[in-house]
Motif scaffolding. Structure first.
Motif, PDB file in Angstrom:
ATOM      1  N   LEU A  15       0.820  -1.332  -0.077  1.00 25.88           N
ATOM      2  CA  LEU A  15      -0.157  -0.146  -0.278  1.00 25.88           C
ATOM      3  C   LEU A  15       1.038   1.349   0.047  1.00 25.88           C
ATOM      4  O   LEU A  15       0.593   2.320  -0.756  1.00 25.88           O
ATOM      5  CB  LEU A  15      -0.821  -0.083   1.225  1.00 25.88           C
ATOM      6  CG  LEU A  15      -2.025  -0.988   1.133  1.00 25.88           C
ATOM      7  CD1 LEU A  15      -2.824  -0.774   2.535  1.00 25.88           C
ATOM      8  CD2 LEU A  15      -3.119  -0.624   0.027  1.00 25.88           C
ATOM      9  N   LEU A  16       1.831   1.018   0.711  1.00 28.25           N
ATOM     10  CA  LEU A  16       2.743   2.408   0.779  1.00 28.25           C
ATOM     11  C   LEU A  16       3.645   2.601  -0.428  1.00 28.25           C
ATOM     12  O   LEU A  16       4.050   3.734  -0.687  1.00 28.25           O
ATOM     13  CB  LEU A  16       3.438   2.529   2.177  1.00 28.25           C
ATOM     14  CG  LEU A  16       2.666   2.613   3.475  1.00 28.25           C
ATOM     15  CD1 LEU A  16       3.569   2.259   4.638  1.00 28.25           C
ATOM     16  CD2 LEU A  16       2.214   3.908   3.522  1.00 28.25           C
ATOM     17  N   GLU A  17       3.973   1.466  -0.612  1.00 26.62           N
ATOM     18  CA  GLU A  17       5.034   1.734  -1.801  1.00 26.62           C
ATOM     19  C   GLU A  17       4.690   1.160  -3.361  1.00 26.62           C
ATOM     20  O   GLU A  17       5.451   1.922  -4.258  1.00 26.62           O
ATOM     21  CB  GLU A  17       6.352   1.072  -1.489  1.00 26.62           C
ATOM     22  CG  GLU A  17       7.122   1.465  -0.172  1.00 26.62           C
ATOM     23  CD  GLU A  17       7.714   2.795  -0.108  1.00 26.62           C
ATOM     24  OE1 GLU A  17       7.642   3.544  -1.092  1.00 26.62           O
ATOM     25  OE2 GLU A  17       8.216   3.016   1.107  1.00 26.62           O
ATOM     26  N   GLY A  18       3.634   0.571  -3.390  1.00 28.22           N
ATOM     27  CA  GLY A  18       3.495   0.055  -4.771  1.00 28.22           C
ATOM     28  C   GLY A  18       2.037  -0.243  -5.151  1.00 28.22           C
ATOM     29  O   GLY A  18       1.606  -0.857  -5.729  1.00 28.22           O
ATOM     30  N   LEU A  19       1.189   0.555  -4.861  1.00 27.08           N
ATOM     31  CA  LEU A  19      -0.261   0.643  -5.095  1.00 27.08           C
ATOM     32  C   LEU A  19      -0.487   0.930  -6.492  1.00 27.08           C
ATOM     33  O   LEU A  19      -1.421   0.459  -7.003  1.00 27.08           O
ATOM     34  CB  LEU A  19      -0.953   1.855  -4.233  1.00 27.08           C
ATOM     35  CG  LEU A  19      -2.446   1.706  -4.249  1.00 27.08           C
ATOM     36  CD1 LEU A  19      -2.843   0.245  -3.487  1.00 27.08           C
ATOM     37  CD2 LEU A  19      -2.977   2.528  -3.190  1.00 27.08           C
TER      38      LEU A  19
ATOM     39  N   ASN B  52      10.343   1.956   3.313  1.00 31.92           N
ATOM     40  CA  ASN B  52       9.361   0.787   3.869  1.00 31.92           C
ATOM     41  C   ASN B  52       9.835  -0.609   3.147  1.00 31.92           C
ATOM     42  O   ASN B  52       9.560  -1.636   3.610  1.00 31.92           O
ATOM     43  CB  ASN B  52       7.804   1.054   3.623  1.00 31.92           C
ATOM     44  CG  ASN B  52       7.223   2.358   4.330  1.00 31.92           C
ATOM     45  OD1 ASN B  52       7.726   2.359   5.630  1.00 31.92           O
ATOM     46  ND2 ASN B  52       7.033   3.349   3.569  1.00 31.92           N
ATOM     47  N   THR B  53      10.080  -0.411   1.710  1.00 30.35           N
ATOM     48  CA  THR B  53      10.602  -1.602   1.056  1.00 30.35           C
ATOM     49  C   THR B  53      11.958  -2.146   1.779  1.00 30.35           C
ATOM     50  O   THR B  53      12.017  -3.392   1.658  1.00 30.35           O
ATOM     51  CB  THR B  53      10.812  -1.206  -0.357  1.00 30.35           C
ATOM     52  OG1 THR B  53       9.494  -0.978  -0.882  1.00 30.35           O
ATOM     53  CG2 THR B  53      11.265  -2.334  -1.257  1.00 30.35           C
ATOM     54  N   LEU B  54      12.799  -1.290   1.973  1.00 29.83           N
ATOM     55  CA  LEU B  54      14.104  -1.639   2.790  1.00 29.83           C
ATOM     56  C   LEU B  54      13.632  -2.280   4.043  1.00 29.83           C
ATOM     57  O   LEU B  54      14.418  -3.323   4.492  1.00 29.83           O
ATOM     58  CB  LEU B  54      14.904  -0.509   2.927  1.00 29.83           C
ATOM     59  CG  LEU B  54      15.629   0.075   1.428  1.00 29.83           C
ATOM     60  CD1 LEU B  54      16.248   1.517   1.829  1.00 29.83           C
ATOM     61  CD2 LEU B  54      16.256  -0.814   0.770  1.00 29.83           C
TER      62      LEU B  54
ATOM     63  N   ILE C 187      13.041  -7.306   7.632  1.00 21.34           N
ATOM     64  CA  ILE C 187      12.030  -8.242   8.327  1.00 21.34           C
ATOM     65  C   ILE C 187      11.963  -9.434   7.635  1.00 21.34           C
ATOM     66  O   ILE C 187      12.091 -10.670   8.284  1.00 21.34           O
ATOM     67  CB  ILE C 187      10.705  -7.715   8.307  1.00 21.34           C
ATOM     68  CG1 ILE C 187      10.736  -6.274   9.240  1.00 21.34           C
ATOM     69  CG2 ILE C 187       9.602  -8.540   8.970  1.00 21.34           C
ATOM     70  CD1 ILE C 187       9.384  -5.421   9.140  1.00 21.34           C
ATOM     71  N   LYS C 188      12.060  -9.663   6.332  1.00 20.72           N
ATOM     72  CA  LYS C 188      12.067 -10.770   5.562  1.00 20.72           C
ATOM     73  C   LYS C 188      13.105 -11.671   5.827  1.00 20.72           C
ATOM     74  O   LYS C 188      13.429 -12.713   6.169  1.00 20.72           O
ATOM     75  CB  LYS C 188      11.878 -10.818   4.079  1.00 20.72           C
ATOM     76  CG  LYS C 188      10.410 -10.490   3.566  1.00 20.72           C
ATOM     77  CD  LYS C 188      10.200 -10.334   2.176  1.00 20.72           C
ATOM     78  CE  LYS C 188       8.768 -10.132   1.864  1.00 20.72           C
ATOM     79  NZ  LYS C 188       8.603 -10.352   0.308  1.00 20.72           N
ATOM     80  N   ARG C 189      14.414 -10.961   5.800  1.00 23.82           N
ATOM     81  CA  ARG C 189      15.740 -11.738   6.302  1.00 23.82           C
ATOM     82  C   ARG C 189      15.463 -12.425   7.562  1.00 23.82           C
ATOM     83  O   ARG C 189      16.065 -13.560   7.992  1.00 23.82           O
ATOM     84  CB  ARG C 189      16.799 -10.783   6.083  1.00 23.82           C
ATOM     85  CG  ARG C 189      17.449 -10.978   4.738  1.00 23.82           C
ATOM     86  CD  ARG C 189      18.705 -10.074   4.597  1.00 23.82           C
ATOM     87  NE  ARG C 189      18.620  -8.801   4.093  1.00 23.82           N
ATOM     88  CZ  ARG C 189      18.595  -7.719   4.428  1.00 23.82           C
ATOM     89  NH1 ARG C 189      19.159  -7.580   5.644  1.00 23.82           N
ATOM     90  NH2 ARG C 189      18.195  -6.472   3.763  1.00 23.82           N
TER      91      ARG C 189
END
Length: 138
Positions: free
Chosen positions: A33-37, A115-117, A122-124
């Protein structure tokens, strides 16, 4: 403008639990929502609420920073280290500070995606400490 493929029913199906898989899903939706809508036609560049809110002086950047801080809060609930949380908070703060500058802030929202960074960080962490939450990306 072409909209992203976010099914409105996804928001209804988001898990409310505190388990790592539920947190991962919520963070991924918020980042989208924040980076790729939306996709900007012609240049095929994705933008989201962060860039749109950045067009509203001061209040828009404050709202975007609060939404980015929510991602950091969810990371805290995952038990991430203070160093990682500080780095993630610094990214959100840097993005918010850049957003205060009139023209530069709007360009920064277009190119700098805190937010993508933070989602990558978080994924790592999740892939290492909670391998059952790994999802296969298309």
């Amino acid at each position: 403008m072409r909209t992203a493929r976010i099914d409105p029913a996804i928001l209804d199906r988001l898990p409310i639990g505190r388990d790592p898989a539920a947190i991962r899903q919520r963070i991924e939706v918020m980042e989208k929502l924040l980076e790729g809508l939306f996709v900007i036609p012609g240049i095929n560049r994705r933008v989201g609420l962060d860039a749109l809110l950045g067009l509203v002086p001061v209040a828009g950047d404050l709202i975007a920073a609060v939404l980015g801080a929510w991602i950091v809060w969810e990371a805290r609930n995952l038990g991430m280290s203070r160093f990682q949380l500080a780095r993630m908070s610094a990214r959100v703060g840097f993005d918010a500070l850049l957003g205060v500058i009139p023209v530069i802030g709007d360009a920064a929202d277009f190119f700098y995606r805190s937010n993508t960074l933070n989602l990558r960080t978080i994924k790592r962490h999740l892939d290492k400490h909670h391998p059952s939450t790994v999802t296969i990306e298309r």
